[in-house]
Design a protein around this motif. Sequence first.
Motif, PDB file in Angstrom:
ATOM      1  N   ILE A 122       0.818  -1.197  -0.043  1.00  0.00           N
ATOM      2  CA  ILE A 122      -0.141  -0.910   0.125  1.00  0.00           C
ATOM      3  C   ILE A 122       0.996   0.964   0.287  1.00  0.00           C
ATOM      4  CG2 ILE A 122      -1.301   1.175   1.588  1.00  0.00           C
ATOM      5  CD1 ILE A 122      -2.941  -1.300   2.410  1.00  0.00           C
ATOM      6  N   LEU A 123       1.831   1.195   1.009  1.00  0.00           N
ATOM      7  CA  LEU A 123       2.710   2.703   0.698  1.00  0.00           C
ATOM      8  C   LEU A 123       3.688   2.848  -0.490  1.00  0.00           C
ATOM      9  CD1 LEU A 123       4.509   2.335   4.509  1.00  0.00           C
ATOM     10  CD2 LEU A 123       2.294   3.481   3.345  1.00  0.00           C
ATOM     11  N   GLU A 124       3.974   1.203  -1.064  1.00  0.00           N
ATOM     12  CA  GLU A 124       4.665   0.984  -2.292  1.00  0.00           C
ATOM     13  C   GLU A 124       4.011   2.357  -2.861  1.00  0.00           C
ATOM     14  OE1 GLU A 124       6.493  -1.388  -5.177  1.00  0.00           O
ATOM     15  OE2 GLU A 124       5.944  -2.606  -3.249  1.00  0.00           O
ATOM     16  N   GLU A 125       3.270   2.064  -3.135  1.00  0.00           N
ATOM     17  CA  GLU A 125       1.673   2.568  -4.324  1.00  0.00           C
ATOM     18  C   GLU A 125       1.194   4.118  -4.075  1.00  0.00           C
ATOM     19  OE1 GLU A 125      -0.258   1.581  -7.411  1.00  0.00           O
ATOM     20  OE2 GLU A 125       1.726   0.360  -7.123  1.00  0.00           O
ATOM     21  N   MET A 126       1.118   4.115  -2.823  1.00  0.00           N
ATOM     22  CA  MET A 126       1.374   5.655  -2.317  1.00  0.00           C
ATOM     23  C   MET A 126       2.524   6.807  -2.980  1.00  0.00           C
ATOM     24  SD  MET A 126      -1.097   5.710   1.419  1.00  0.00           S
ATOM     25  CE  MET A 126      -0.875   7.264   2.155  1.00  0.00           C
ATOM     26  N   VAL A 127       3.128   6.308  -3.049  1.00  0.00           N
ATOM     27  CA  VAL A 127       4.925   6.957  -3.417  1.00  0.00           C
ATOM     28  C   VAL A 127       5.105   6.955  -4.683  1.00  0.00           C
ATOM     29  CG1 VAL A 127       7.116   6.592  -3.262  1.00  0.00           C
ATOM     30  CG2 VAL A 127       5.843   6.430  -1.111  1.00  0.00           C
ATOM     31  N   ARG A 128       4.163   5.267  -5.604  1.00  0.00           N
ATOM     32  CA  ARG A 128       4.727   5.247  -6.376  1.00  0.00           C
ATOM     33  C   ARG A 128       3.529   7.275  -7.024  1.00  0.00           C
ATOM     34  NH1 ARG A 128       1.436   4.126 -11.072  1.00  0.00           N
ATOM     35  NH2 ARG A 128      -0.153   2.872  -9.763  1.00  0.00           N
ATOM     36  N   GLY A 140      12.875   7.666  -4.047  1.00  0.00           N
ATOM     37  CA  GLY A 140      12.395   8.732  -4.502  1.00  0.00           C
ATOM     38  C   GLY A 140      11.976   9.107  -3.095  1.00  0.00           C
ATOM     39  N   VAL A 141      11.674   8.424  -1.466  1.00  0.00           N
ATOM     40  CA  VAL A 141      11.209   9.463  -0.605  1.00  0.00           C
ATOM     41  C   VAL A 141      12.833  10.268  -0.173  1.00  0.00           C
ATOM     42  CG1 VAL A 141      10.645   8.984   1.880  1.00  0.00           C
ATOM     43  CG2 VAL A 141       9.278   7.712  -0.661  1.00  0.00           C
ATOM     44  N   HIS A 142      12.850  11.387   0.633  1.00  0.00           N
ATOM     45  CA  HIS A 142      14.077  11.422   0.353  1.00  0.00           C
ATOM     46  C   HIS A 142      14.275  12.496   1.982  1.00  0.00           C
ATOM     47  CE1 HIS A 142      11.990  16.062  -0.277  1.00  0.00           C
ATOM     48  NE2 HIS A 142      12.210  15.603  -1.667  1.00  0.00           N
ATOM     49  N   SER A 143      12.942  12.660   2.626  1.00  0.00           N
ATOM     50  CA  SER A 143      12.826  12.577   4.151  1.00  0.00           C
ATOM     51  C   SER A 143      11.753  12.157   4.180  1.00  0.00           C
ATOM     52  CB  SER A 143      12.635  14.509   4.068  1.00  0.00           C
ATOM     53  OG  SER A 143      11.060  15.190   3.585  1.00  0.00           O
ATOM     54  N   VAL A 144      11.404  12.000   6.010  1.00  0.00           N
ATOM     55  CA  VAL A 144       9.778  10.954   6.470  1.00  0.00           C
ATOM     56  C   VAL A 144      10.190  11.952   7.837  1.00  0.00           C
ATOM     57  CG1 VAL A 144       9.131   9.546   7.217  1.00  0.00           C
ATOM     58  CG2 VAL A 144      10.170   9.242   5.153  1.00  0.00           C
ATOM     59  N   THR A 145       9.672  12.302   8.326  1.00  0.00           N
ATOM     60  CA  THR A 145       9.080  13.096   9.596  1.00  0.00           C
ATOM     61  C   THR A 145       8.148  12.480  10.214  1.00  0.00           C
ATOM     62  OG1 THR A 145       7.920  14.804   8.803  1.00  0.00           O
ATOM     63  CG2 THR A 145       9.989  15.229   9.470  1.00  0.00           C
ATOM     64  N   SER A 146       7.970  12.308  11.796  1.00  0.00           N
ATOM     65  CA  SER A 146       6.676  11.386  11.920  1.00  0.00           C
ATOM     66  C   SER A 146       6.447  12.473  13.437  1.00  0.00           C
ATOM     67  CB  SER A 146       6.838  10.525  12.382  1.00  0.00           C
ATOM     68  OG  SER A 146       6.379   9.660  12.561  1.00  0.00           O
ATOM     69  N   PHE A 166      -0.507   6.036  21.084  1.00  0.00           N
ATOM     70  CA  PHE A 166       0.651   5.912  19.637  1.00  0.00           C
ATOM     71  C   PHE A 166       0.151   6.345  18.328  1.00  0.00           C
ATOM     72  CE2 PHE A 166      -0.272   2.419  22.000  1.00  0.00           C
ATOM     73  CZ  PHE A 166       0.889   1.531  22.200  1.00  0.00           C
ATOM     74  N   GLY A 167      -0.821   7.558  17.750  1.00  0.00           N
ATOM     75  CA  GLY A 167      -0.801   8.430  16.968  1.00  0.00           C
ATOM     76  C   GLY A 167      -0.312   9.038  16.663  1.00  0.00           C
ATOM     77  N   ARG A 168       0.254   9.165  15.112  1.00  0.00           N
ATOM     78  CA  ARG A 168       1.455  10.045  14.894  1.00  0.00           C
ATOM     79  C   ARG A 168       0.775  10.440  13.210  1.00  0.00           C
ATOM     80  NH1 ARG A 168       5.470  10.344  18.015  1.00  0.00           N
ATOM     81  NH2 ARG A 168       6.880  11.241  16.660  1.00  0.00           N
ATOM     82  N   LEU A 169       1.306  11.558  12.842  1.00  0.00           N
ATOM     83  CA  LEU A 169       1.657  11.497  11.199  1.00  0.00           C
ATOM     84  C   LEU A 169       2.292  11.472  10.848  1.00  0.00           C
ATOM     85  CD1 LEU A 169      -0.422  13.327   9.088  1.00  0.00           C
ATOM     86  CD2 LEU A 169       0.572  14.996   9.296  1.00  0.00           C
ATOM     87  N   THR A 170       2.822  10.990   9.376  1.00  0.00           N
ATOM     88  CA  THR A 170       3.816  10.468   9.393  1.00  0.00           C
ATOM     89  C   THR A 170       3.651  11.226   8.006  1.00  0.00           C
ATOM     90  OG1 THR A 170       4.212   8.520  10.771  1.00  0.00           O
ATOM     91  CG2 THR A 170       5.942   8.750   8.850  1.00  0.00           C
ATOM     92  N   ILE A 171       5.119  11.798   7.532  1.00  0.00           N
ATOM     93  CA  ILE A 171       4.763  12.370   6.454  1.00  0.00           C
ATOM     94  C   ILE A 171       6.516  12.271   5.447  1.00  0.00           C
ATOM     95  CG2 ILE A 171       4.914  14.982   5.056  1.00  0.00           C
ATOM     96  CD1 ILE A 171       3.442  16.038   7.047  1.00  0.00           C
ATOM     97  N   ALA A 172       6.604  11.560   4.432  1.00  0.00           N
ATOM     98  CA  ALA A 172       7.234  11.834   3.312  1.00  0.00           C
ATOM     99  C   ALA A 172       7.196  12.632   2.441  1.00  0.00           C
ATOM    100  CB  ALA A 172       7.124  10.129   2.855  1.00  0.00           C
ATOM    101  N   ARG A 173       8.858  12.853   1.675  1.00  0.00           N
ATOM    102  CA  ARG A 173       8.008  13.961   1.016  1.00  0.00           C
ATOM    103  C   ARG A 173       9.313  13.152  -0.164  1.00  0.00           C
ATOM    104  NH1 ARG A 173       6.955  18.683   3.047  1.00  0.00           N
ATOM    105  NH2 ARG A 173       6.964  18.818   4.766  1.00  0.00           N
ATOM    106  N   VAL A 174       8.682  12.909  -1.923  1.00  0.00           N
ATOM    107  CA  VAL A 174       8.896  12.184  -2.695  1.00  0.00           C
ATOM    108  C   VAL A 174       9.047  13.268  -4.083  1.00  0.00           C
ATOM    109  CG1 VAL A 174       8.139  10.371  -4.482  1.00  0.00           C
ATOM    110  CG2 VAL A 174       6.532  10.655  -1.557  1.00  0.00           C
ATOM    111  N   SER A 175      10.708  12.765  -3.906  1.00  0.00           N
ATOM    112  CA  SER A 175      10.912  13.051  -5.779  1.00  0.00           C
ATOM    113  C   SER A 175       9.633  13.577  -6.741  1.00  0.00           C
ATOM    114  CB  SER A 175      12.146  12.657  -5.517  1.00  0.00           C
ATOM    115  OG  SER A 175      13.317  12.639  -5.096  1.00  0.00           O
ATOM    116  N   ASP A 176       9.929  13.862  -7.511  1.00  0.00           N
ATOM    117  CA  ASP A 176       9.389  13.726  -8.719  1.00  0.00           C
ATOM    118  C   ASP A 176       9.772  13.132  -9.842  1.00  0.00           C
ATOM    119  OD1 ASP A 176       7.608  14.634 -10.290  1.00  0.00           O
ATOM    120  OD2 ASP A 176       7.720  17.039 -10.971  1.00  0.00           O
ATOM    121  N   PRO A 177       9.333  11.908 -10.508  1.00  0.00           N
ATOM    122  CA  PRO A 177       9.760  11.195 -10.963  1.00  0.00           C
ATOM    123  C   PRO A 177       9.244  11.324 -12.428  1.00  0.00           C
ATOM    124  CG  PRO A 177       7.001  10.980 -10.448  1.00  0.00           C
ATOM    125  CD  PRO A 177       8.079  12.059  -9.329  1.00  0.00           C
ATOM    126  N   ARG A 178       8.508  12.530 -12.291  1.00  0.00           N
ATOM    127  CA  ARG A 178       8.929  13.341 -14.137  1.00  0.00           C
ATOM    128  C   ARG A 178      10.418  13.401 -14.277  1.00  0.00           C
ATOM    129  NH1 ARG A 178       3.448  15.816 -12.957  1.00  0.00           N
ATOM    130  NH2 ARG A 178       4.673  16.470 -11.262  1.00  0.00           N
TER     131      ARG A 178
END
Length: 136
Positions: free
Chosen positions: A39-45, A85-91, A107-119
């Motif tokens: 699921i996470l892989e698809e979200m990043v894709r 493609g994921v260049h930074s992750v914060t939680s 246990f609740g957290r917001l995790t944010i990954a910054r993803v490079s533009d695949p284009r």
Amino acid sequence: IVLQRHDLALPLPSEVGAFDVVFSDAVVMYASPRRARRILEEMVRVSHGIVAVLELTGGNRLLPHRPNRDGWLHNYPGLLSQFRGVHSVTSVAMPQGVRAAGRWPQFGRLTIARVSDPRDPRSRVTARPIPRRAGE
């Protein structure tokens, strides 16, 4: 803004890098460890900006998934960091008073990954191979 409902057992019906932001709210925590990775892989894709997950979070580098009564506690920063493609992750922890019931305060957290533009020809948003365990 495009909101889509989708069966997470299937690939998302979107092109690589189709969305600025891909967000999940209390969904991935109900997926098994293997399915959570997919699921996470698809979200990043399909992202070319941000992948954000608001989930019950747990685990660590050595034990990235822990079952609990509410589903699974996944180590989202560790999992998201696996993908090219994921260049930074914060939680960050849930703000006090937001979702005050159940296990969210602990246990609740917001995790944010910054993803490079695949284009961008200098980046590739593809998953690194994940070693399979016996029985997966």
